[in-house]
Design an enzyme around this catalytic site. Structure first.
Site, PDB file in Angstrom:
ATOM      1  CE1 TYR A  59      33.897  42.621  41.508  1.00 50.84           C
ATOM      2  CE2 TYR A  59      35.958  43.872  42.238  1.00 50.84           C
ATOM      3  CZ  TYR A  59      34.874  42.984  42.501  1.00 50.84           C
ATOM      4  OH  TYR A  59      34.860  42.284  43.671  1.00 50.84           O
ATOM      5  CB  SER A 111      34.686  44.415  46.581  1.00 51.29           C
ATOM      6  OG  SER A 111      36.223  44.909  46.220  1.00 51.29           O
TER       7      SER A 111
END
Length: 256
Positions: free
Chosen positions: A154, A141
């Protein structure tokens, strides 16, 4: 697009029950791969396998939790060779600041995004090497390449996943296995934001509010499939893909 050779035609996709994983499975099947769909939700991947087979391609479903090392090792015994592993299983939980973040959420994100990727990659690396033309894809990501407020857990997990991919590439150079990292930015799928915010539809909707065209699962799947189908000597080390409206993790054009 380069057609897969016979020994490298099998592609394992984790987290294939929805979103990017399901879209990637469809596109790899259309590109000539025999796709093996893994996820915890057996009904979803079985339905997807039926859909892919009905379209004239080849797919099989295997219920698997990538954080369960014993189950992963058992799964790996089914393969002498495979051509592609797409590490897609993962996800985000919560958006609390560091001061109040839930350690259980952090632990679960690390287990799924990092340890899950480690488990399946370790288990299938011998079969990828035996193919003579293997590819490991790590779907990280943009959170693995930059920080933002409210994303600490995250971001930490995705940074670790990025480091896993980067280090693996160094350690296995000289073997017939490529390591590709694809790092998407804002992607609108049915479940990602909804899961992150515990099913709160209003909070999930605000993530994409005013953004004319976030990336779709198919956009990312197309990117993954393109990287995999480059000639064997071509390694796409890192590919960052964002919608045009997103300049960084914290800079997004919204038409409000």
């Amino acid at each position: 697009m380069t057609a897969p050779s016979a020994p490298s035609r099998i592609a394992v996709v984790t987290g294939a029950s929805s979103g990017i994983g399901a879209a990637t499975a469809r596109q790899l099947a259309a590109a000539g791969y025999r796709v093996v769909l893994t996820a915890r939700r057996k009904d979803r991947i079985e339905a997807l396998a039926e859909e892919i087979n009905a379209a004239g391609h080849e797919a099989a479903a295997y219920a698997l939790d990538v954080t369960d090392r014993a189950a992963v090792d058992e799964f790996a015994t089914a393969f002498k060779t495979i051509g592609v592993l797409v590490n897609n299983a993962g996800g985000a939980l919560g958006a609390d600041p560091i001061a109040t973040g839930d350690p259980a959420d952090w632990r679960q994100m690390y287990e799924t995004n990092v340890i899950g990727t480690l488990n399946i990659t370790q288990a299938l690396l011998p079969a990828l090497t035996a193919s003579g033309d293997g590819t490991v894809v790590v779907l990280s990501s943009t959170a693995g390449h930059g920080t933002y407020e409210g994303g600490g857990g995250y971001v930490a997990a995705k940074h670790a996943e990025h480091v896993l991919a980067e280090t693996l590439r160094l350690e296995i150079v000289g073997t017939p296995v490529r390591v590709i990292e694809v790092a998407p930015g804002m992607v609108r799928t049915d479940e990602f934001a909804l899961t992150r915010f515990g099913g709160d539809t209003d909070k999930a909707a605000k993530v994409y509010e005013g953004v004319a065209a976030p990336l779709t699962a198919d956009d990312v799947a197309d990117t993954i499939t393109w990287a995999i189908t480059r000639p064997s000597h071509v390694n796409i080390d890192l590919l960052v893909v964002r919608p045009r409206a997103q300049a960084s993790n914290t800079k997004v054009h919204r038409e409000l």
